[in-house]
Enzyme design. Structure first.
Site, PDB file in Angstrom:
ATOM      1  N   CYS A 269       0.829  -1.201   0.000  1.00 14.17           N
ATOM      2  CA  CYS A 269       0.000   0.000   0.000  1.00 14.17           C
ATOM      3  C   CYS A 269       0.872   1.263   0.000  1.00 14.17           C
ATOM      4  O   CYS A 269       1.488   1.574  -1.004  1.00 14.17           O
ATOM      5  CB  CYS A 269      -0.972  -0.032   1.179  1.00 14.17           C
ATOM      6  SG  CYS A 269      -2.357   1.128   0.990  1.00 14.17           S
TER       7      CYS A 269
ATOM      8  N   HIS B  32      -3.627  -5.217   0.450  1.00 12.74           N
ATOM      9  CA  HIS B  32      -3.064  -5.726   1.709  1.00 12.74           C
ATOM     10  C   HIS B  32      -3.106  -7.257   1.742  1.00 12.74           C
ATOM     11  O   HIS B  32      -4.169  -7.845   1.950  1.00 12.74           O
ATOM     12  CB  HIS B  32      -3.844  -5.164   2.906  1.00 12.74           C
ATOM     13  CG  HIS B  32      -3.606  -3.722   3.162  1.00 12.74           C
ATOM     14  ND1 HIS B  32      -2.618  -3.267   3.993  1.00 12.74           N
ATOM     15  CD2 HIS B  32      -4.220  -2.615   2.662  1.00 12.74           C
ATOM     16  CE1 HIS B  32      -2.627  -1.946   4.019  1.00 12.74           C
ATOM     17  NE2 HIS B  32      -3.594  -1.526   3.214  1.00 12.74           N
TER      18      HIS B  32
ATOM     19  N   GLU C 177      -1.928  -9.139   4.030  1.00  7.21           N
ATOM     20  CA  GLU C 177      -1.929  -9.636   5.404  1.00  7.21           C
ATOM     21  C   GLU C 177      -3.322  -9.790   5.993  1.00  7.21           C
ATOM     22  O   GLU C 177      -3.486 -10.442   7.031  1.00  7.21           O
ATOM     23  CB  GLU C 177      -1.090  -8.714   6.304  1.00  7.21           C
ATOM     24  CG  GLU C 177      -1.683  -7.341   6.586  1.00  7.21           C
ATOM     25  CD  GLU C 177      -1.380  -6.292   5.517  1.00  7.21           C
ATOM     26  OE1 GLU C 177      -1.510  -5.095   5.803  1.00  7.21           O
ATOM     27  OE2 GLU C 177      -1.028  -6.686   4.376  1.00  7.21           O
TER      28      GLU C 177
ATOM     29  N   SER D  64       1.604 -12.915  38.143  1.00  8.03           N
ATOM     30  CA  SER D  64       0.230 -12.422  38.211  1.00  8.03           C
ATOM     31  C   SER D  64      -0.794 -13.544  38.176  1.00  8.03           C
ATOM     32  O   SER D  64      -1.970 -13.333  38.448  1.00  8.03           O
ATOM     33  CB  SER D  64      -0.041 -11.481  37.034  1.00  8.03           C
ATOM     34  OG  SER D  64      -0.044 -12.209  35.811  1.00  8.03           O
ATOM     35  N   GLY D  65      -0.352 -14.741  37.801  1.00  3.44           N
ATOM     36  CA  GLY D  65      -1.288 -15.845  37.580  1.00  3.44           C
ATOM     37  C   GLY D  65      -1.689 -15.957  36.126  1.00  3.44           C
ATOM     38  O   GLY D  65      -2.355 -16.912  35.733  1.00  3.44           O
ATOM     39  N   GLY D  66      -1.299 -14.977  35.306  1.00  2.00           N
ATOM     40  CA  GLY D  66      -1.623 -14.984  33.889  1.00  2.00           C
ATOM     41  C   GLY D  66      -0.604 -15.730  33.053  1.00  2.00           C
ATOM     42  O   GLY D  66       0.421 -16.205  33.545  1.00  2.00           O
ATOM     43  N   VAL D  67      -0.884 -15.810  31.761  1.00  3.07           N
ATOM     44  CA  VAL D  67      -0.042 -16.592  30.850  1.00  3.07           C
ATOM     45  C   VAL D  67       1.342 -15.992  30.710  1.00  3.07           C
ATOM     46  O   VAL D  67       2.359 -16.702  30.774  1.00  3.07           O
ATOM     47  CB  VAL D  67      -0.722 -16.709  29.467  1.00  3.07           C
ATOM     48  CG1 VAL D  67       0.187 -17.444  28.490  1.00  3.07           C
ATOM     49  CG2 VAL D  67      -2.055 -17.429  29.578  1.00  3.07           C
ATOM     50  N   ASP D  68       1.431 -14.673  30.496  1.00  2.00           N
ATOM     51  CA  ASP D  68       2.711 -14.057  30.169  1.00  2.00           C
ATOM     52  C   ASP D  68       3.744 -14.239  31.280  1.00  2.00           C
ATOM     53  O   ASP D  68       4.855 -14.712  31.040  1.00  2.00           O
ATOM     54  CB  ASP D  68       2.528 -12.563  29.868  1.00  2.00           C
ATOM     55  CG  ASP D  68       1.604 -12.312  28.693  1.00  2.00           C
ATOM     56  OD1 ASP D  68       1.419 -13.243  27.882  1.00  2.00           O
ATOM     57  OD2 ASP D  68       1.061 -11.203  28.581  1.00  2.00           O
TER      58      ASP D  68
END
Length: 509
Positions: free
Chosen positions: A79, A167, A169, A221-225
């Site tokens: 683009c 585009h 993508e 934190s208990g989260g995935v990351d």
């Protein structure tokens, strides 16, 4: 040495999507601001120029000097990137007769071009631009057209420089993946061997080399990351890592105990800290959501610093930063004007003289989950929905009390538990209950009630940047509503949020 593709960002809303599509094709890529071009090393196999909200005709439009890479390394302009290649090399770009936005079909495809090999005649593409390439430079040739646009795609004769007016993508370009694969594999010669599994293997080696015998602390934190970051570090340095998991009193029902046990089963060296009273006392009487975040962030730093101060000879602070956070901080428009305070533990490294290590800073969210799976992370944590850093504080609209936290935890437990029991949990990107700052009249038995209302929120998404409300079965919603009203003292009304993002956000605060 790892094959790498650079994506030069001109500010397009689709830049991250380009990177995600490249990664899905097992090629490692990085996004860099258009004005930070460096001479490519031998591992850089190709360059992609993104779209942009600017017109190449604008006085303040991005105008990078591509002389260091042009003709030396394969380039694909998308683009704006294609229009800039054309104009900066002697072509002409003018405003379109009408804005070209939406689906189009290719009326001509030159399959002899390596970029368009195996692409169908009449293939559907997605346009999003207000300018058109009216004249190409002399050594450029058209390799695809639509009914309205002659230069739908072009190639520089005798060189590996290409441009696409559409585009590739986005989902609506039906053969966009084939086009990107042609560029990455056939034109750039990428080995297509990068995977989250290979990332995990190489990261463990790199972390072990970088950290040596140093001690590291990490706030879980208990989260995935943060969980995946902890596992990577644990595999690299073992007991040199100490993780701190703080109960701020605003987690889901029994979450602190459940997650802490999961971490210990994984062999992590975790310190669990019960700070519920400190956080809830600090939030007493506070209704402004940003003030809530600041108080929670400030209290977290105090608790974390106190616990970390009990450890000996700590040199590093680990963080679960992921790639979208990094991209935002180095975007072409500069750092985000406002980073939510609950993500900010910035006072800690300076106070404690710690260096930062971010094991996941090159990964997107879906890649983090795949790395976690490769590392054996418990599915309970691995597939956990995103959860706001301030926890239930931003799902209790208005002031926060012990009784409101109790009500929300109980209602949320019924909703999330119901999603899990019926197999709907993994079909939803994020879900939760919001305690509303209103009371409504009701009848229970023969008595009139005047109690709290809650809203159920469930959305589908791929990355959280946009989201649609989840079309949960009416029968399921009816059962959840009935269970909440009958089992949670203080709630007599349940509503379902059917707002999409945009214009609404996923969270209410």
């Amino acid at each position: 040495m790892q094959d790498t593709v650079y994506i030069l960002d001109f500010g397009s809303q689709y830049t991250q999507l380009i990177a995600r599509k490249v990664r899905e094709l097992s090629v490692y890529c990085e996004i860099h601001p258009y004005n930070q071009i460096t001479e490519p090393g031998p591992d850089i196999k190709g360059i992609i120029l993104s779209g942009s909200p600017f017109s190449v005709r604008d006085e303040n439009a991005p105008m990078p000097d591509l002389s260091e890479i042009y003709g030396r390394i394969p380039i694909l302009g998308i683009c704006y990137g294609a229009q800039y290649l054309a104009q900066s090399n002697g072509g002409e770009v003018r405003p379109s007769a009408s804005r070209e936005y939406g689906r189009a079909n290719l009326s001509f495809v030159d399959n002899s071009s390596p970029l368009l090999n195996k692409v169908s005649q009449d293939s559907q593409v997605w346009m999003s631009h207000g300018d058109t390439i009216m004249r190409l430079p002399e050594d450029y040739r058209v390799i695809a057209s639509t009914g309205d646009i002659e230069a739908g795609a072009f190639q520089v004769q005798g060189d590996s420089v290409f441009g696409l007016q559409f585009h590739p993508e986005v989902y609506h370009t039906t053969e966009g993946k084939q086009i990107l694969q042609n560029f990455l594999k056939d034109i750039c010669g990428c080995s297509m061997s990068w995977t989250p599994d290979s990332f995990a293997e190489s990261s463990v080696i790199e972390l072990r080399d970088k950290l040596g015998k140093d001690n590291v602390i990490l706030g879980l934190s208990g989260g995935v990351d943060s969980s995946v970051a902890a596992l990577l570090l644990h595999q690299a340095i073992g007991k040199q890592l100490t993780s701190i998991f703080v109960d701020n009193g605003l987690l889901r029902k029994n979450e602190f105990e459940k997650v802490l046990e999961t971490y210990k089963e994984l062999g992590l060296n975790v310190i669990g800290v019960d700070s519920r009273k400190k956080f809830l006392d600090g939030l007493s009487g506070i209704t402004d959501p940003e003030e809530k975040r600041k108080i929670i962030g400030r209290n977290f730093i105090e608790v974390f610093e106190e616990e970390a101060g009990k450890l000996n000879d700590v040199k590093w602070l680990a963080q679960g930063t992921i790639y979208p956070d990094v991209i935002e901080s180095i975007s072409v428009n500069g750092p985000s004007a406002k980073i939510k305070s609950h993500h900010n533990v910035g006072g800690i490294p300076e106070k404690m003289n710690l260096k930062i290590v971010e094991p996941l800073k090159l990964l997107f969210k879906d890649e983090v989950r795949r790395v976690g799976k490769a590392l054996g992370l418990d599915p309970i944590v691995l597939h956990r929905h995103p959860f706001p850093g301030p926890g239930l504080a931003v799902r209790i609209l208005g002031d926060i009390t012990d009784d409101k936290v109790r009500m929300l935890q109980e209602a949320d437990d019924i909703f999330i538990g119901g999603l899990m029991e019926t197999g709907l949990y993994d079909e939803v990107w994020q879900a939760g209950v919001i305690l509303l700052p209103v009371q409504s009249v009701g009848v229970m038995g023969d008595e009139r009630t005047y109690e709290k209302a809650v809203a159920l929120r469930a959305v589908t998404s791929t990355d959280g940047m946009t989201a649609d409300w989840a079309k949960l079965p009416y029968e399921f919603l009816a059962r959840v509503s009935n269970d909440i009203i009958n089992k949670v003292r203080g709630i007599n009304r349940v509503v379902y949020d059917i707002s999409s993002k945009p214009p609404a956000t996923i969270e209410w605060e």
